[in-house]
Design a protein around this motif. Structure first.
Motif: not given
Length: 229
Positions: A29-32, A71-75, A164-167, A169-174
């Motif tokens: 999660r931290d890596g993402i 944070l992950l999806v199945v392709n 929602l915060h976790v979801a 954050s992958r946009y906000l943090l970078p």
């Protein structure tokens, strides 16, 4: 296929209250969220198990948790990958955050105790001082908002807000890491604290909605620049 290195991920931190699967999930999660595992990166159970020195079972459980968090999806062709960034997804997350956080603030703020306000003020001051460390700053920022909402007495609503915060954050943090805080961030959050101190839940909900939308617009613009470059 997007090649990804696991070498720069943090080491597992397992404690009496944290299982291997929890530790794997937290590390991934931290890596993402920090962009070390970029959108589209493929994650293989065997590769992860070897990297972390554990069996496939805790890795599988961790991947299921992160998939549930979005944070992950199945392709179909590539298996489990880090979820792609999508402006429409960001907009939907923003809409949901606006509704749920506003509801929680309206319920919580009139019930906040003096100790709650003091705690929120201390967290905001710490976040302001943590410039240069976006991960710590982001965590302190969220803890500040969490304090303002925690008296809502709506556990399901608060649980959805955390998800929602976790979801988001992958946009906000970078974007936060690359571009820094928005102009007026400190002033607007101090105003939010002042409204909370006065017990003005409705005004606080409106200001929070403005902050959430402003963050979405900045990240949306940042994502557009990444596509251009």
């Amino acid at each position: 296929m997007l090649a990804v290195s696991l070498d720069n991920l943090a080491s597992l931190h397992v404690t009496a209250t944290r299982s291997f699967s929890d530790a794997v999930a937290a590390t991934l999660r931290d890596g993402i969220l920090t962009g070390r595992l970029p959108a589209g990166a493929q994650l293989k159970q065997d590769h992860l198990a070897r990297h972390f020195g554990t069996s496939r079972a805790p890795v599988r459980e961790a991947l299921q948790v992160l998939t549930g968090e979005g944070l992950l999806v199945v392709n179909r062709h590539r298996g489990i990958i880090v979820a792609p960034t999508d402006p429409d997804d960001l907009r939907e997350l923003t809409e949901l955050r606006t509704m749920l956080e506003a509801h929680a603030l309206r319920l919580s703020i009139p019930c906040l105790a003096t100790d709650d306000i003091d705690h929120a003020a201390a967290l905001l001051a710490a976040a302001d001082e943590a410039q240069g460390n976006p991960i710590e700053q982001s965590e302190l920022h969220w803890r500040f908002h969490r304090v303002l909402m925690h008296r809502a007495a709506r556990p399901r609503v608060l649980a959805q807000i955390e998800s929602l915060h976790v979801a988001v954050s992958r946009y906000l943090l970078p974007a936060w890491t690359a571009a820094g805080l928005s102009y007026g961030w400190v002033a607007s959050h101090r105003e939010l604290l002042t409204l909370a101190r006065r017990g003005q839940g409705e005004a606080a909900a409106e200001l929070n909605a403005d902050q959430v939308e402003e963050a979405r617009a900045r990240v949306d613009a940042w994502l557009g620049k990444q596509e251009i470059t």
